[in-house]
Every structure is written in C-alpha cells, then in structure tokens.
Write a protein that holds these residues in place. Sequence first.
Motif, PDB file in Angstrom:
ATOM      1  N   VAL A  43     -31.639 -27.278  30.186  1.00 12.31           N
ATOM      2  CA  VAL A  43     -32.055 -27.758  31.420  1.00 12.31           C
ATOM      3  C   VAL A  43     -32.501 -29.249  31.337  1.00 12.31           C
ATOM      4  N   PRO A  60     -27.432 -23.470  31.522  1.00 20.18           N
ATOM      5  CA  PRO A  60     -27.800 -23.018  30.294  1.00 20.18           C
ATOM      6  C   PRO A  60     -26.802 -22.109  29.617  1.00 20.18           C
ATOM      7  N   MET A 110     -48.755 -22.819  43.271  1.00 20.08           N
ATOM      8  CA  MET A 110     -48.168 -22.500  42.118  1.00 20.08           C
ATOM      9  C   MET A 110     -47.369 -21.206  41.923  1.00 20.08           C
ATOM     10  N   VAL A 115     -39.127 -23.271  42.295  1.00 21.99           N
ATOM     11  CA  VAL A 115     -38.797 -24.284  41.681  1.00 21.99           C
ATOM     12  C   VAL A 115     -38.061 -24.204  40.371  1.00 21.99           C
ATOM     13  N   VAL A 130     -34.532 -25.834  39.427  1.00 20.86           N
ATOM     14  CA  VAL A 130     -34.301 -26.765  38.264  1.00 20.86           C
ATOM     15  C   VAL A 130     -33.276 -26.261  37.438  1.00 20.86           C
ATOM     16  N   ILE A 131     -33.078 -25.125  36.908  1.00 19.72           N
ATOM     17  CA  ILE A 131     -32.312 -24.182  36.214  1.00 19.72           C
ATOM     18  C   ILE A 131     -31.009 -24.484  36.534  1.00 19.72           C
ATOM     19  N   GLN A 189     -29.838 -26.769  38.455  1.00 19.93           N
ATOM     20  CA  GLN A 189     -29.585 -28.010  38.672  1.00 19.93           C
ATOM     21  C   GLN A 189     -29.417 -28.543  40.195  1.00 19.93           C
ATOM     22  N   GLU A 190     -30.146 -27.962  41.113  1.00 22.03           N
ATOM     23  CA  GLU A 190     -30.416 -28.179  42.606  1.00 22.03           C
ATOM     24  C   GLU A 190     -31.688 -28.854  42.724  1.00 22.03           C
ATOM     25  N   PRO A 191     -31.738 -29.851  43.608  1.00 22.41           N
ATOM     26  CA  PRO A 191     -33.153 -30.369  44.172  1.00 22.41           C
ATOM     27  C   PRO A 191     -34.006 -29.294  44.653  1.00 22.41           C
ATOM     28  N   PRO A 192     -35.057 -29.024  43.919  1.00 24.16           N
ATOM     29  CA  PRO A 192     -35.820 -27.646  44.561  1.00 24.16           C
ATOM     30  C   PRO A 192     -36.146 -27.728  46.234  1.00 24.16           C
ATOM     31  N   PHE A 222     -39.441 -28.599  47.581  1.00 25.49           N
ATOM     32  CA  PHE A 222     -39.622 -30.290  47.696  1.00 25.49           C
ATOM     33  C   PHE A 222     -39.073 -31.016  48.686  1.00 25.49           C
ATOM     34  N   MET A 223     -37.879 -30.216  49.107  1.00 24.38           N
ATOM     35  CA  MET A 223     -36.973 -31.060  50.009  1.00 24.38           C
ATOM     36  C   MET A 223     -37.440 -30.643  51.629  1.00 24.38           C
ATOM     37  N   ILE A 258     -44.074 -25.870  51.405  1.00 26.99           N
ATOM     38  CA  ILE A 258     -45.436 -26.494  50.918  1.00 26.99           C
ATOM     39  C   ILE A 258     -46.535 -26.090  52.125  1.00 26.99           C
ATOM     40  N   ILE A 293     -31.749 -15.101  36.318  1.00 30.53           N
ATOM     41  CA  ILE A 293     -32.395 -16.127  37.291  1.00 30.53           C
ATOM     42  C   ILE A 293     -33.156 -15.323  38.318  1.00 30.53           C
ATOM     43  N   ILE A 304     -36.322 -14.474  36.596  1.00 31.86           N
ATOM     44  CA  ILE A 304     -37.236 -15.664  36.469  1.00 31.86           C
ATOM     45  C   ILE A 304     -37.649 -16.219  37.997  1.00 31.86           C
ATOM     46  N   PHE A 354     -46.407 -15.548  36.273  1.00 36.15           N
ATOM     47  CA  PHE A 354     -46.665 -16.009  34.767  1.00 36.15           C
ATOM     48  C   PHE A 354     -47.466 -17.253  34.765  1.00 36.15           C
ATOM     49  N   LEU A 355     -47.158 -18.082  35.690  1.00 39.88           N
ATOM     50  CA  LEU A 355     -47.932 -19.506  35.374  1.00 39.88           C
ATOM     51  C   LEU A 355     -49.593 -19.009  35.980  1.00 39.88           C
ATOM     52  N   ILE A 382     -37.208 -32.196  36.940  1.00 41.96           N
ATOM     53  CA  ILE A 382     -37.037 -32.003  38.317  1.00 41.96           C
ATOM     54  C   ILE A 382     -36.146 -32.702  39.112  1.00 41.96           C
ATOM     55  N   GLN A 419     -33.850 -34.389  38.037  1.00 39.77           N
ATOM     56  CA  GLN A 419     -32.603 -34.428  37.612  1.00 39.77           C
ATOM     57  C   GLN A 419     -31.986 -35.675  37.010  1.00 39.77           C
ATOM     58  N   TYR A 441     -36.648 -37.828  48.593  1.00 43.45           N
ATOM     59  CA  TYR A 441     -37.894 -36.758  48.883  1.00 43.45           C
ATOM     60  C   TYR A 441     -38.633 -37.159  50.052  1.00 43.45           C
ATOM     61  N   PRO A 442     -39.124 -36.241  50.933  1.00 42.44           N
ATOM     62  CA  PRO A 442     -40.102 -36.217  51.990  1.00 42.44           C
ATOM     63  C   PRO A 442     -41.505 -36.283  51.182  1.00 42.44           C
ATOM     64  N   PHE A 445     -44.205 -34.694  51.507  1.00 41.07           N
ATOM     65  CA  PHE A 445     -44.867 -33.359  50.668  1.00 41.07           C
ATOM     66  C   PHE A 445     -44.211 -33.299  49.323  1.00 41.07           C
ATOM     67  N   GLY A 446     -43.013 -33.485  49.291  1.00 43.97           N
ATOM     68  CA  GLY A 446     -42.174 -33.136  47.982  1.00 43.97           C
ATOM     69  C   GLY A 446     -42.632 -34.470  46.886  1.00 43.97           C
ATOM     70  N   PHE A 497     -52.196 -29.555  31.982  1.00 41.55           N
ATOM     71  CA  PHE A 497     -52.061 -28.337  31.827  1.00 41.55           C
ATOM     72  C   PHE A 497     -51.518 -27.582  30.679  1.00 41.55           C
TER      73      PHE A 497
END
Lengths: 219, 219, 219
Positions: free
Chosen positions: A74, A80, B63, B70, B74-75, B77-80, B83-84, B89, B147, B150, B157-158, C75, C77, C139-140, C142-143, C157
């Motif tokens: 990543v 992966p 979170m 997210v 990220v895995i 390979q796309e913009p989350p 966040f876009m 949020i 995926i 995950i 998990f977090l 994140i 990329q 990114y906007p 919020f992101g 963290f």
Amino acid sequence: MWGPTVLPFDPSLPFGTWSFVGDQTLFDLIAASTNALNGALLARRPDHFRNFTFVGILLMALMGGIGGGVARDVILQEPPAAFMNPAYIALCIVAGVIGYYLAYDKGQLFREGLFQFMTSMSLPWYAIVGTQKAIEQGYPIFGALAIAVIGATTGRFLIDVSSGVPPKQFVRGEWFVATAIVAGLVWIVMDAAGVESWVATLIAFAVAFTLRVIALYRG
Amino acid sequence: MWGPTVLPFDPSLPFGTWSFVGDQTLFDLIAASTNALNGALLARRPDHFRNFTFVGILLMALMGGIGGGVARDVILQEPPAAFMNPAYIALCIVAGVIGYYLAYDKGQLFREGLFQFMTSMSLPWYAIVGTQKAIEQGYPIFGALAIAVIGATTGRFLIDVSSGVPPKQFVRGEWFVATAIVAGLVWIVMDAAGVESWVATLIAFAVAFTLRVIALYRG
Amino acid sequence: MWGPTVLPFDPSLPFGTWSFVGDQTLFDLIAASTNALNGALLARRPDHFRNFTFVGILLMALMGGIGGGVARDVILQEPPAAFMNPAYIALCIVAGVIGYYLAYDKGQLFREGLFQFMTSMSLPWYAIVGTQKAIEQGYPIFGALAIAVIGATTGRFLIDVSSGVPPKQFVRGEWFVATAIVAGLVWIVMDAAGVESWVATLIAFAVAFTLRVIALYRG
C-alpha cells in the motif's frame, strides 16, 4: 457456454491466478506463511492469549502473515500481492491451522523454541523483499530500509496491539529491528555490486538469520 | 466577482459536491453512518469507556464510521470517498451525536439491544460495497473477501484498540467475520450470475442480516 | 568508473537527494522532527514507559515523527516524503536522541513543561501541510481538514496505542483536535483569499499556536 448461472462453482467466478514463483513471489510467500505460523503460535502464548477463538487465532495468523506485505504494498502504491494472488491467503490459513495445533498440543518448551527459531526464519524475508521492491521504485537507502522494517514488523505490531502487549520492537527490539536493517542493507550492497537478485536474497537471508540466531543464543 | 476576500463563506472556498446516490454511494453512506452510530454507542459502553469526552466520542464515531471505508479505498488506490464527498463526514457527525445521547439517556438493556441490532444492520454494507469495488478492480475472490472483511472490521478494530479491548473479531468473532464473508460471497455469486448490482446488494444484505440475527438469538 | 564493487560506500548506492526547502518541505521537516522529539519525551514519561530500550525509544520517536506524514501521503496516493528524502529520517533520529537524553537527564517538571510547549509547537505544522496538500489535490474542506487531523494525530495515536494508553484525542482531545482544525481552516481561508502559501502557513501557525498555548494555560 459461460452463461449466467447461480451454481457456486460457476467457472466465470473470479478465482484468480495462483502463482508461486517469479519476481519475489516465492520469497514473499515464504515470508507470509512463516509469519502466519508465528502469528498463530504467538496468539496462543499465555502472555498474548485473550480468550481468542479458533477463528480468531486464524484471523490473527492471517493478519500477522500478510499484514507486513499489505502495508508495504500500500505504501509502495501497488495492489497488495496478498490480495491478487490467492496463494497468499491459502498458505496463511494452512500455516495458521498448523500453528494452532502445534501450540495447542505440545509443551511450552517446544513451543517457545520453535517460535524463536521460526521468528529467525521469517524475519529476514519481508525485509529483503521490501528492500528490493522499494529500490526498484527508486527509493533511497533510508526509505528502502524503512520499508524493510515496516514489512518485517507490521504483522507482529498488529498482533501485539490486539493482545494489549507493548509491541516487541520497542521493548527488546534492538536485534529484531537490526536484523531487518542488516538483511536489507546486505541486499542493497549486493545489488549495487551487480550480484543477481536471487543470489543477493539468499546471502542477505543467511547473514541476517545467522545474526539473529547468535543474538538469541547470547540472550 | 470571485476576487480574493477573507470572508469565511467566500464562495471560492472548496466546499465540495454533496452526493447521496449513484454507484455504491447510497449503500456506502448507510455503512458509514450506521457504523458511526455503533461507534458512539460502543465508546460509551462501560467496557470501552475510558473517560472519553463528548468530542472524543464524536471522533470515535467518525473513526468507526469512515475507518473501514478509508482503509478499503486506500488499499484499492482510490481517493477515499469519505474525504471527497462531504456527506460522509456530515452524516457520521450527526450519527455520532445521536449515538452519544442515546447511550447517555437510556438504560443499559435498551442500549445493548439497540447496539446488537445496529451491528447486524451495519455489518453487511461495508462488506458488500468493498466486495463490489474489489471485483470491479479485478481482484479475485479471496482478495475481494479480504477487502470485505477489512471494510467491515477496521472501524471496530480501531475503536477496540483505542479502548484497550481485544478486537472483537478475534475473541468471539466467528459470526462477525463470517457474516462479512457471506455477504461478499452472495454478492459475488449473484454478480457472476448476471444479477443487477443493486438487486445483488439487497439480496446479499438480506441473507447476511438474517444470518447475523439468527446467530445473535442462538447465542 | 562506477563499476560494481562491494565497498560499503560505493557511489552507486542509492543514497538519495537530501532536500530541506521547496514546496512544503521545510514546514514538513519541522513537523516531523518536533513530533519525533515529542515522541521520545512521551515514550519516557512514566504513564507511557513500558521498559522500552534506547533503540525502542528511537523507534517510537521515528514512528511518532513520520507516522502522521506517511499516513497523509499514503492516503493522498503520493510516495511518502519521509521515505524519498533522507533528511526526514536523519532529523527524526537526531531529535529522538535529543529527546531521550532530555527526558532522562532532567527533572519531571522541566520535562512536562518542555513537552507541553513542544506539542504546541509541533501540532499545527502537520495540520497545515496536510491541508495544503489535500487542497492541491482537489479535496473539499471536510476532507482536507480530515487529512489535517490525521497528519497531526496519527503519530501520537500509534505511540499511545503502543503504550496501552487511550489515545489522547479521545480523552481530553478537544483542543488537540480543534487546534489542528483551526490551523487547517485558517490556511484554507487565506488560500481562498489569494494570500501566498508561506504567508498563509505562518499566519495559520501563529493563530493555532496562540490558541493552543492559551488552552494549556487556562487548563
């Protein structure tokens, strides 16, 4: 005739291409499966065990087995390997089952010795493959060694944190991290000297494994 | 006239495009906001609560709500997406506030029942959307199901790790992880059979939700 | 003559290009090295210390120093700046060694005061650089603010979780996270108003640092 059907083994289902050799695949698979075996042994060790179920131990083995490789890929912005090639997950599940029964059946002494030996066996591989992939992407030495350490320690970090144990690399991690750095560094120097990649890999492994075993025996 | 000014609501500020439907957006938003609600409820539960502040609970909800999505993006390979598209949020903050007051105001029994029901509601969505995105990217079945797991488990998990609690999927996680895998698998088989994506999604959800509720009631 | 040799300082070894200024590099290096210093001080604090070794403290400093920046870049990329430019790891190791000896030599009172002051110094930088990078990628708001918070809090963290302590942003994190958001928001408004990037950065830092110090003194 590949027309739509709901049979579970419809050949149009994307089972993926199993691959065991080529590039760093063989060494990466050794890294993943030995780390998975270690993960299962570790999760069963009294200081880590938190009433994990059988499935929980298998998931720990998977997380410990492919965690380092997925983190590495990543960061390197590659899909992966552990998710594109079914061999990774299959071998890690097998290794997790073996680790579970080894840990469950045998005495503490055997388990501990096997675990320490297996850690020495598994540690250098992720370090070497990570270094090689990073160098191929144009990473400088510091960055490539950081990838080596991340590949070699992320799986263990996730297992330790899940068990509420301070991650090993911070507590008595000199040789744990140093072994990863030495393995990566030997590979880099060999590579810069024009040595063939798989020869460099085996020499780097031999040096790091010897160092690790000596460190273990000297306490 | 879009000339420079320091007014805080200057229209040249990049507020982004709110989007609620299209592709997997609707299902992904349901996944994020229900996971955020669960995150707030979980962070207030006595076994997880560590003197978190109101803002802390909201951050936990965020979170838990977007963490799985997210990690997945990220895995892949796309913009989350979280966040876009500001809707993620915003909805997670609303869900976090609702969860905080639900957990704070009502009795233990209601909270626990609501939490278990909401977990069954939220679990399959991330699994299905993750599977779909992975298959679209050419992932094979094992990788796509990884995926799925995950996406469905990272938020939890977090939160668990932040609370110093062994992550649920390892402790009594058979059905937690199995539900995610079943949801993904049903979607993959439907997709291979030519079923339309949103129909496959609803069927996969119905199967996984039913399985999860049965598992909860049988203990 | 760059022919293959095994000398350890062979010039064909990829030592990388050291860079200290340009784009956000200077501010990003300040963020990394002050966070590394804080990481070492924090890991030595009695509530966090878990028999970490000297190497363990250095690794904590590195993880705390570059963790936020690597998470941000992954994140977004981009290849992590901390791995492509050797200055990051070198400065973080130096900062970690300084932090280790400061924490070890001096009394508790000085350490605590220095740590709080250094946290105020380090917090805004990652927030500002992360906001700027995210806005540049489209990114906007919020992101971009989410990236600001991730950059500013990920290192801490990871250290908190490794020490088995509930991460600070959830426990009494109002001002911790609010400072990151304010720093990012001030930069975004300045940028939208046409202010030059480095001026916007210094103003955003001044506002956030002032806010943070006031928050600390008012308790």
